[in-house]
Write a protein that holds these residues in place. Structure first.
Motif, PDB file in Angstrom:
ATOM      1  N   ASN A 123      22.511  44.809  35.103  1.00 29.75           N
ATOM      2  CA  ASN A 123      23.261  44.456  33.897  1.00 29.75           C
ATOM      3  C   ASN A 123      24.758  44.772  34.078  1.00 29.75           C
ATOM      4  O   ASN A 123      25.511  44.807  33.114  1.00 29.75           O
ATOM      5  N   HIS A 124      25.146  45.014  35.323  1.00 31.68           N
ATOM      6  CA  HIS A 124      26.564  45.129  35.667  1.00 31.68           C
ATOM      7  C   HIS A 124      26.959  43.906  36.494  1.00 31.68           C
ATOM      8  O   HIS A 124      26.134  43.358  37.235  1.00 31.68           O
ATOM      9  N   ALA A 125      28.227  43.556  36.408  1.00 33.95           N
ATOM     10  CA  ALA A 125      28.762  42.522  37.289  1.00 33.95           C
ATOM     11  C   ALA A 125      28.725  43.034  38.724  1.00 33.95           C
ATOM     12  O   ALA A 125      29.056  44.193  38.974  1.00 33.95           O
ATOM     13  N   ASP A 126      28.321  42.170  39.665  1.00 30.99           N
ATOM     14  CA  ASP A 126      28.499  42.528  41.072  1.00 30.99           C
ATOM     15  C   ASP A 126      29.961  42.232  41.439  1.00 30.99           C
ATOM     16  O   ASP A 126      30.749  41.784  40.595  1.00 30.99           O
ATOM     17  N   PHE A 127      30.326  42.469  42.686  1.00 31.03           N
ATOM     18  CA  PHE A 127      31.715  42.259  43.111  1.00 31.03           C
ATOM     19  C   PHE A 127      32.198  40.857  42.768  1.00 31.03           C
ATOM     20  O   PHE A 127      33.302  40.655  42.244  1.00 31.03           O
ATOM     21  N   TRP A 128      31.364  39.861  43.012  1.00 39.63           N
ATOM     22  CA  TRP A 128      31.769  38.457  42.862  1.00 39.63           C
ATOM     23  C   TRP A 128      31.891  38.068  41.404  1.00 39.63           C
ATOM     24  O   TRP A 128      32.745  37.250  41.039  1.00 39.63           O
ATOM     25  N   GLU A 129      31.074  38.676  40.574  1.00 41.26           N
ATOM     26  CA  GLU A 129      31.218  38.449  39.119  1.00 41.26           C
ATOM     27  C   GLU A 129      32.518  39.095  38.623  1.00 41.26           C
ATOM     28  O   GLU A 129      33.212  38.536  37.768  1.00 41.26           O
ATOM     29  N   LEU A 130      32.836  40.287  39.156  1.00 42.45           N
ATOM     30  CA  LEU A 130      34.090  40.955  38.753  1.00 42.45           C
ATOM     31  C   LEU A 130      35.289  40.054  39.076  1.00 42.45           C
ATOM     32  O   LEU A 130      36.211  39.917  38.265  1.00 42.45           O
ATOM     33  N   ILE A 131      35.238  39.425  40.255  1.00 44.50           N
ATOM     34  CA  ILE A 131      36.343  38.538  40.646  1.00 44.50           C
ATOM     35  C   ILE A 131      36.440  37.350  39.682  1.00 44.50           C
ATOM     36  O   ILE A 131      37.528  36.962  39.251  1.00 44.50           O
ATOM     37  N   ARG A 132      35.295  36.793  39.309  1.00 42.59           N
ATOM     38  CA  ARG A 132      35.310  35.669  38.354  1.00 42.59           C
ATOM     39  C   ARG A 132      35.929  36.083  37.022  1.00 42.59           C
ATOM     40  O   ARG A 132      36.654  35.326  36.391  1.00 42.59           O
ATOM     41  N   ILE A 133      35.601  37.306  36.601  1.00 44.31           N
ATOM     42  CA  ILE A 133      36.146  37.804  35.330  1.00 44.31           C
ATOM     43  C   ILE A 133      37.665  37.889  35.435  1.00 44.31           C
ATOM     44  O   ILE A 133      38.401  37.416  34.542  1.00 44.31           O
ATOM     45  N   ILE A 134      38.143  38.439  36.528  1.00 48.71           N
ATOM     46  CA  ILE A 134      39.594  38.596  36.718  1.00 48.71           C
ATOM     47  C   ILE A 134      40.273  37.230  36.756  1.00 48.71           C
ATOM     48  O   ILE A 134      41.332  37.029  36.147  1.00 48.71           O
ATOM     49  N   GLU A 135      39.648  36.274  37.435  1.00 49.47           N
ATOM     50  CA  GLU A 135      40.241  34.927  37.505  1.00 49.47           C
ATOM     51  C   GLU A 135      40.300  34.277  36.125  1.00 49.47           C
ATOM     52  O   GLU A 135      41.160  33.443  35.857  1.00 49.47           O
ATOM     53  N   THR A 136      39.391  34.653  35.246  1.00 48.19           N
ATOM     54  CA  THR A 136      39.380  34.079  33.890  1.00 48.19           C
ATOM     55  C   THR A 136      40.415  34.771  32.999  1.00 48.19           C
ATOM     56  O   THR A 136      41.097  34.118  32.213  1.00 48.19           O
ATOM     57  N   VAL A 137      40.522  36.086  33.128  1.00 47.29           N
ATOM     58  CA  VAL A 137      41.440  36.850  32.256  1.00 47.29           C
ATOM     59  C   VAL A 137      42.904  36.660  32.695  1.00 47.29           C
ATOM     60  O   VAL A 137      43.816  36.720  31.865  1.00 47.29           O
ATOM     61  N   LYS A 138      43.095  36.381  33.988  1.00 46.81           N
ATOM     62  CA  LYS A 138      44.447  36.166  34.538  1.00 46.81           C
ATOM     63  C   LYS A 138      45.453  37.255  34.131  1.00 46.81           C
ATOM     64  O   LYS A 138      46.524  36.970  33.586  1.00 46.81           O
ATOM     65  N   PRO A 139      45.122  38.503  34.405  1.00 51.99           N
ATOM     66  CA  PRO A 139      46.009  39.583  33.969  1.00 51.99           C
ATOM     67  C   PRO A 139      47.209  39.740  34.898  1.00 51.99           C
ATOM     68  O   PRO A 139      47.146  39.355  36.076  1.00 51.99           O
ATOM     69  N   GLU A 140      48.266  40.327  34.371  1.00 49.05           N
ATOM     70  CA  GLU A 140      49.415  40.678  35.223  1.00 49.05           C
ATOM     71  C   GLU A 140      49.179  42.023  35.896  1.00 49.05           C
ATOM     72  O   GLU A 140      49.684  42.266  36.978  1.00 49.05           O
ATOM     73  N   LYS A 141      48.457  42.884  35.212  1.00 52.72           N
ATOM     74  CA  LYS A 141      48.129  44.195  35.787  1.00 52.72           C
ATOM     75  C   LYS A 141      46.655  44.483  35.591  1.00 52.72           C
ATOM     76  O   LYS A 141      46.081  44.147  34.537  1.00 52.72           O
ATOM     77  N   ILE A 142      46.074  45.146  36.588  1.00 56.46           N
ATOM     78  CA  ILE A 142      44.652  45.501  36.508  1.00 56.46           C
ATOM     79  C   ILE A 142      44.497  47.001  36.777  1.00 56.46           C
ATOM     80  O   ILE A 142      45.103  47.536  37.715  1.00 56.46           O
ATOM     81  N   TYR A 143      43.700  47.642  35.941  1.00 56.74           N
ATOM     82  CA  TYR A 143      43.329  49.036  36.185  1.00 56.74           C
ATOM     83  C   TYR A 143      41.812  49.079  36.318  1.00 56.74           C
ATOM     84  O   TYR A 143      41.098  48.508  35.495  1.00 56.74           O
ATOM     85  N   THR A 144      41.331  49.758  37.354  1.00 62.49           N
ATOM     86  CA  THR A 144      39.891  49.795  37.619  1.00 62.49           C
ATOM     87  C   THR A 144      39.327  51.151  37.207  1.00 62.49           C
ATOM     88  O   THR A 144      39.983  52.187  37.350  1.00 62.49           O
ATOM     89  N   ARG A 145      38.113  51.124  36.690  1.00 61.01           N
ATOM     90  CA  ARG A 145      37.495  52.351  36.169  1.00 61.01           C
ATOM     91  C   ARG A 145      36.025  52.384  36.545  1.00 61.01           C
ATOM     92  O   ARG A 145      35.372  51.337  36.545  1.00 61.01           O
ATOM     93  N   TYR A 146      35.511  53.545  36.858  1.00 59.24           N
ATOM     94  CA  TYR A 146      34.101  53.804  37.213  1.00 59.24           C
ATOM     95  C   TYR A 146      33.774  53.274  38.618  1.00 59.24           C
ATOM     96  O   TYR A 146      34.337  52.287  39.077  1.00 59.24           O
ATOM     97  N   GLY A 147      32.835  53.951  39.241  1.00 56.91           N
ATOM     98  CA  GLY A 147      32.293  53.503  40.532  1.00 56.91           C
ATOM     99  C   GLY A 147      33.351  53.417  41.618  1.00 56.91           C
ATOM    100  O   GLY A 147      34.105  54.368  41.838  1.00 56.91           O
ATOM    101  N   TYR A 148      33.433  52.243  42.242  1.00 55.80           N
ATOM    102  CA  TYR A 148      34.345  52.057  43.383  1.00 55.80           C
ATOM    103  C   TYR A 148      35.761  51.675  42.927  1.00 55.80           C
ATOM    104  O   TYR A 148      36.335  50.692  43.412  1.00 55.80           O
ATOM    105  N   ALA A 149      36.312  52.452  41.995  1.00 56.16           N
ATOM    106  CA  ALA A 149      37.601  52.094  41.389  1.00 56.16           C
ATOM    107  C   ALA A 149      38.708  52.006  42.445  1.00 56.16           C
ATOM    108  O   ALA A 149      39.501  51.062  42.458  1.00 56.16           O
ATOM    109  N   ARG A 150      38.761  52.992  43.325  1.00 57.16           N
ATOM    110  CA  ARG A 150      39.835  53.043  44.322  1.00 57.16           C
ATOM    111  C   ARG A 150      39.708  51.893  45.320  1.00 57.16           C
ATOM    112  O   ARG A 150      40.667  51.176  45.604  1.00 57.16           O
TER     113      ARG A 150
END
Ligand SMILES: [Zn+2]
Length: 287
Positions: free
Chosen positions: A234-261
């Motif tokens: 019920n979590h996005a895998d890496f490729w789903e995360l990328i799709r989300i980012i491509e949809t949101v089109k943010p100027e800045k991204i902050y990552t939280r939990y798990g493999y944030a770094r």
């Protein structure tokens, strides 16, 4: 994180709680959430909740906000906040693909995106929920053919109900632990019906730790988790995360939990302005 005095899955006077998993519990004078999150959280804790429907504008502190479905479990929400200088979308735990028992996630454009990164490495490439469902049914059938009782281990809140619903749709009766049943009752209040719960169920679902005692039952077990045997996540895998980012089109991204770094580093390689959230929490950059 706390931004302009508003806690996002963090305790503060005004706190937003994205969903009902205990690692996202917050305290505050007012806790903002969806109604389903409030009901599910009240199985374990108290607190004064102010609930909002998805897509409805409201004020959180001095700022205009809206909740959007996050697709992670029933009631799970992202929050969009229009701050003075920029708009912010905070995902909480999130899933791109639709699960049977969670509202379909919806993503909107925002200047700043704070995104979870539980599975933020390219090696995490999960089957779609429908593919995982076929694998689940194959496991159940094979176990039954061998005369064994299929025993599914899963998170008791969210994942267990997803399994219950899938098994219901495929016509299997299921025996569940008391905790899973309590949560399922709340799901039913919100229109997710289970017709297949039975003390004599042919399939068993249990939490990872609180296993049902099954005297004399000859079982074959399956761990259902992104980190387990069956990657119905019920979590996005890496490729789903990328799709989300491509949809949101943010100027800045902050990552939280798990493999944030690691995830932030990969995103910088893709020319995004990305940092792990913990690096900026005390720098004043986001506060
Ligand atoms: Zn969660």
């Amino acid at each position: 994180m706390i931004i302009r005095g508003i806690g996002l899955d963090s305790s503060a006077e005004i706190a937003f709680q994205s969903h009902a998993h205990t690692d996202h519990f917050v305290s505050g004078k007012v806790i903002v959430s969806t109604k389903a999150t409030k009901f599910l959280s009240h199985l374990k804790k108290g607190g004064f909740y102010k609930t909002y429907d998805f897509g409805k504008a409201f004020y959180i502190g001095d700022y205009k906000a809206k909740l959007y479905p996050a697709g992670h479990m029933l009631g799970s929400a992202q929050i969009y906040i229009k701050l003075d200088e920029f708009s912010l979308l905070y995902t909480g735990d999130v899933k791109w693909f639709k699960l049977r028992t969670a509202e379909k996630a919806k993503f909107r454009r925002a200047d700043v995106l704070v995104i979870e990164s539980t599975y933020g490495l390219p090696m995490y490439n999960f089957p779609t929920p429908r593919e995982a469902e076929k694998k689940l049914i194959a496991f159940v059938e094979q176990s039954l053919d061998k005369g064994k009782t299929p025993m599914l281990y899963a998170n008791q809140m969210g994942k267990a109900q997803e399994l219950l619903k899938i098994l219901d749709l495929h016509g299997y009766s299921v025996r569940v632990s008391r905790e899973i049943l309590k949560v399922a009752k709340v799901y039913e209040k919100f229109g997710i019906k289970f017709r297949n719960i039975s003390k004599e169920g042919e399939v068993l679902i249990s939490g990872f730790k609180n296993q049902i005692s099954f005297n004399g039952v000859h079982s074959s077990g399956l761990f259902v988790s992104g980190f387990g045997d069956l990657k119905l996540s019920n979590h996005a895998d890496f490729w789903e995360l990328i799709r989300i980012i491509e949809t949101v089109k943010p100027e800045k991204i902050y990552t939280r939990y798990g493999y944030a770094r690691e995830f932030a580093r990969i995103l910088r390689g893709l020319e995004y302005d990305a940092k792990p959230l913990e690096d900026v929490l005390f720098s004043g950059e986001l506060i």
